[in-house]
Design a protein around this motif. Structure first.
Motif, PDB file in Angstrom:
ATOM      1  N   ALA A  46       0.805  -1.227   0.000  1.00 11.36           N
ATOM      2  CA  ALA A  46       0.000   0.000   0.000  1.00 11.36           C
ATOM      3  C   ALA A  46       0.841   1.282   0.000  1.00 11.36           C
ATOM      4  O   ALA A  46       0.648   2.140  -0.864  1.00 11.36           O
ATOM      5  CB  ALA A  46      -0.982  -0.016   1.167  1.00 11.36           C
ATOM      6  N   PRO A  47       1.805   1.440   0.938  1.00 12.53           N
ATOM      7  CA  PRO A  47       2.602   2.670   0.903  1.00 12.53           C
ATOM      8  C   PRO A  47       3.461   2.797  -0.349  1.00 12.53           C
ATOM      9  O   PRO A  47       3.762   3.914  -0.793  1.00 12.53           O
ATOM     10  CB  PRO A  47       3.481   2.578   2.159  1.00 12.53           C
ATOM     11  CG  PRO A  47       3.417   1.175   2.615  1.00 12.53           C
ATOM     12  CD  PRO A  47       2.108   0.624   2.132  1.00 12.53           C
ATOM     13  N   VAL A  48       3.849   1.644  -0.942  1.00 17.20           N
ATOM     14  CA  VAL A  48       4.643   1.687  -2.179  1.00 17.20           C
ATOM     15  C   VAL A  48       3.793   2.265  -3.316  1.00 17.20           C
ATOM     16  O   VAL A  48       4.229   3.150  -4.048  1.00 17.20           O
ATOM     17  CB  VAL A  48       5.158   0.271  -2.544  1.00 17.20           C
ATOM     18  CG1 VAL A  48       5.941   0.311  -3.858  1.00 17.20           C
ATOM     19  CG2 VAL A  48       6.030  -0.296  -1.423  1.00 17.20           C
ATOM     20  N   PHE A  49       2.541   1.784  -3.407  1.00 23.17           N
ATOM     21  CA  PHE A  49       1.625   2.311  -4.422  1.00 23.17           C
ATOM     22  C   PHE A  49       1.332   3.792  -4.172  1.00 23.17           C
ATOM     23  O   PHE A  49       1.334   4.609  -5.093  1.00 23.17           O
ATOM     24  CB  PHE A  49       0.296   1.539  -4.418  1.00 23.17           C
ATOM     25  CG  PHE A  49       0.376   0.200  -5.106  1.00 23.17           C
ATOM     26  CD1 PHE A  49       0.887   0.106  -6.402  1.00 23.17           C
ATOM     27  CD2 PHE A  49      -0.057  -0.952  -4.485  1.00 23.17           C
ATOM     28  CE1 PHE A  49       0.968  -1.121  -7.048  1.00 23.17           C
ATOM     29  CE2 PHE A  49       0.019  -2.187  -5.121  1.00 23.17           C
ATOM     30  CZ  PHE A  49       0.531  -2.277  -6.403  1.00 23.17           C
ATOM     31  N   LEU A  50       1.088   4.118  -2.904  1.00 18.59           N
ATOM     32  CA  LEU A  50       0.776   5.509  -2.568  1.00 18.59           C
ATOM     33  C   LEU A  50       1.927   6.438  -2.948  1.00 18.59           C
ATOM     34  O   LEU A  50       1.707   7.536  -3.452  1.00 18.59           O
ATOM     35  CB  LEU A  50       0.452   5.635  -1.077  1.00 18.59           C
ATOM     36  CG  LEU A  50      -0.931   5.139  -0.658  1.00 18.59           C
ATOM     37  CD1 LEU A  50      -1.034   5.046   0.858  1.00 18.59           C
ATOM     38  CD2 LEU A  50      -2.023   6.064  -1.191  1.00 18.59           C
TER      39      LEU A  50
ATOM     40  N   GLY B  10      -5.538  -6.375   3.077  1.00 15.80           N
ATOM     41  CA  GLY B  10      -4.249  -5.868   3.533  1.00 15.80           C
ATOM     42  C   GLY B  10      -3.899  -4.543   2.876  1.00 15.80           C
ATOM     43  O   GLY B  10      -3.413  -3.619   3.531  1.00 15.80           O
ATOM     44  N   LEU B  11      -4.183  -4.461   1.602  1.00 16.28           N
ATOM     45  CA  LEU B  11      -3.918  -3.242   0.828  1.00 16.28           C
ATOM     46  C   LEU B  11      -4.716  -2.060   1.397  1.00 16.28           C
ATOM     47  O   LEU B  11      -4.181  -0.966   1.600  1.00 16.28           O
ATOM     48  CB  LEU B  11      -4.311  -3.502  -0.634  1.00 16.28           C
ATOM     49  CG  LEU B  11      -3.631  -2.716  -1.739  1.00 16.28           C
ATOM     50  CD1 LEU B  11      -2.130  -2.884  -1.721  1.00 16.28           C
ATOM     51  CD2 LEU B  11      -4.172  -3.154  -3.098  1.00 16.28           C
ATOM     52  N   GLY B  14      -3.251  -1.242   4.901  1.00 18.31           N
ATOM     53  CA  GLY B  14      -1.973  -0.540   4.790  1.00 18.31           C
ATOM     54  C   GLY B  14      -2.145   0.893   4.305  1.00 18.31           C
ATOM     55  O   GLY B  14      -1.471   1.810   4.789  1.00 18.31           O
ATOM     56  N   ALA B  15      -3.058   1.076   3.351  1.00 15.32           N
ATOM     57  CA  ALA B  15      -3.311   2.421   2.836  1.00 15.32           C
ATOM     58  C   ALA B  15      -3.903   3.297   3.937  1.00 15.32           C
ATOM     59  O   ALA B  15      -3.506   4.452   4.115  1.00 15.32           O
ATOM     60  CB  ALA B  15      -4.255   2.356   1.636  1.00 15.32           C
ATOM     61  N   THR B  18      -1.164   4.238   6.347  1.00 12.23           N
ATOM     62  CA  THR B  18      -0.201   5.181   5.756  1.00 12.23           C
ATOM     63  C   THR B  18      -0.802   6.583   5.661  1.00 12.23           C
ATOM     64  O   THR B  18      -0.183   7.560   6.098  1.00 12.23           O
ATOM     65  CB  THR B  18       0.219   4.699   4.348  1.00 12.23           C
ATOM     66  OG1 THR B  18       0.690   3.352   4.456  1.00 12.23           O
ATOM     67  CG2 THR B  18       1.322   5.562   3.780  1.00 12.23           C
ATOM     68  N   THR B 106       3.472  -2.700   7.930  1.00 12.10           N
ATOM     69  CA  THR B 106       3.230  -1.794   6.808  1.00 12.10           C
ATOM     70  C   THR B 106       4.483  -0.969   6.508  1.00 12.10           C
ATOM     71  O   THR B 106       4.774  -0.635   5.364  1.00 12.10           O
ATOM     72  CB  THR B 106       2.051  -0.857   7.138  1.00 12.10           C
ATOM     73  OG1 THR B 106       0.922  -1.658   7.490  1.00 12.10           O
ATOM     74  CG2 THR B 106       1.684   0.031   5.965  1.00 12.10           C
ATOM     75  N   GLY B 109       7.087  -1.191   3.625  1.00 19.69           N
ATOM     76  CA  GLY B 109       6.923  -0.525   2.333  1.00 19.69           C
ATOM     77  C   GLY B 109       7.482   0.887   2.319  1.00 19.69           C
ATOM     78  O   GLY B 109       7.441   1.556   1.293  1.00 19.69           O
ATOM     79  N   ILE B 110       7.979   1.369   3.478  1.00 22.09           N
ATOM     80  CA  ILE B 110       8.494   2.740   3.549  1.00 22.09           C
ATOM     81  C   ILE B 110       9.954   2.757   4.015  1.00 22.09           C
ATOM     82  O   ILE B 110      10.817   3.319   3.368  1.00 22.09           O
ATOM     83  CB  ILE B 110       7.627   3.621   4.488  1.00 22.09           C
ATOM     84  CG1 ILE B 110       6.156   3.566   4.066  1.00 22.09           C
ATOM     85  CG2 ILE B 110       8.124   5.075   4.463  1.00 22.09           C
ATOM     86  CD1 ILE B 110       5.209   4.184   5.061  1.00 22.09           C
TER      87      ILE B 110
END
Lengths: 123, 146
Positions: A46-50, B10-11, B14-15, B18, B106, B109-110
């Motif tokens: 999700a944060p990668v897409f965002l 999950g998507l 996570g969104a 974030t 999450t 992804g950062i």
């Protein structure tokens, strides 16, 4: 969105969306590793897409490394003993009207508030 | 299908974490710091998550999931020592780093490096719970209705 995710997981897969439980089930080798892994793959994607769409997530960590690691250990230990975390107890448990989750949420919220107070204003 | 459904959930999760700032320890600690520069934004996040999940869960109560035979939800209602003790330990860790399990994962992804360190420590803590006391025997039994 967090509430919606919880509804999706229950409506489609019949599972409670507790991050600590889904993860600990994975490392302990509980049933259904695939959906557990898939859930986290989605969460971290999700944060990668965002970020790709110009909305990168911010992560600022000021905690010293030893404290950071100790905190991680406590989070793992505590959620395992207390059978849940912010998502499992705080969102899903309260939504189910579970007295256990309401008490657990009060306990970790209270302790979190007290810890931050001590760290930022006493020490 | 259950795998696709879990990925999608999950998507969305996570969104939500974030965008709301829940994934940022600095924001979480600011929220927990009520006597300092309190940032109440996360109260709104949790409140709105509950505002959506509460009626949703109520409507779904006892219904058959689309891709599973039955709902697998905890059924215990008793409040015991491990529940409170564990939650207090968790609250301590949460207050120290500002990270709980959902945001920790999450965060991969950062900031993958920091996320890896935290999740490794967290996993160690979860494994440690097996040896943390005789009452652990009760806690490791899944309290799920099948």
């Amino acid at each position: 969105m967090i509430g919606l995710a919880a509804i999706l997981l229950l409506a489609l897969n019949g599972r409670v969306m507790g991050a600590s439980g889904i993860w600990s089930g994975l490392i302990r080798g509980s049933d259904g590793p695939a959906w557990r892994l898939a859930f986290f793959a989605g969460a971290l994607a999700a944060p990668v897409f965002l970020a790709a769409f110009g909305r990168p997530g911010q992560v600022q960590i000021d905690t010293p490394m030893p404290v950071f690691l100790f905190a991680g250990l406590l989070v793992g230990l505590g959620t395992a003993i207390g059978s849940g975390c912010t998502s499992g107890h705080g969102i899903c448990g309260i939504s189910r009207g579970s007295p256990r989750s309401i008490m657990a949420t009060l306990a970790f919220m209270g302790c979190g508030l007290a810890t931050v107070f001590v760290v930022r204003h006493v020490i | 299908m259950p795998i696709i459904a879990a990925t999608f959930a999950g998507l969305v999760f996570g969104a939500g974490l974030t965008i709301s700032g829940m994934v940022n320890p600095d924001v979480v600690l600011g929220f927990l710091d009520i006597s300092g520069t309190w940032d109440p934004a996360l109260l709104l996040v949790m409140g709105s998550a509950l505002a959506v999940a509460l009626p949703g869960y109520w409507l779904l109560k006892g219904r058959k999931p689309l891709f599973a035979e039955k709902q697998l939800v905890p059924t215990r209602r008793d409040i015991d020592v491990p529940l409170i003790l564990g939650s207090v330990i968790f609250g301590l860790g949460w207050g120290l780093a500002g990270i709980c399990p959902g945001p920790a994962l999450t965060m991969f992804g950062i900031r993958p490096g920091m996320a890896f360190l935290f999740v490794t420590a967290m996993s160690a803590g979860m494994m440690l719970s097996r040896f943390a006391g005789p009452w652990m025997l009760r806690i490791n039994t899944p309290d799920c209705k099948t």
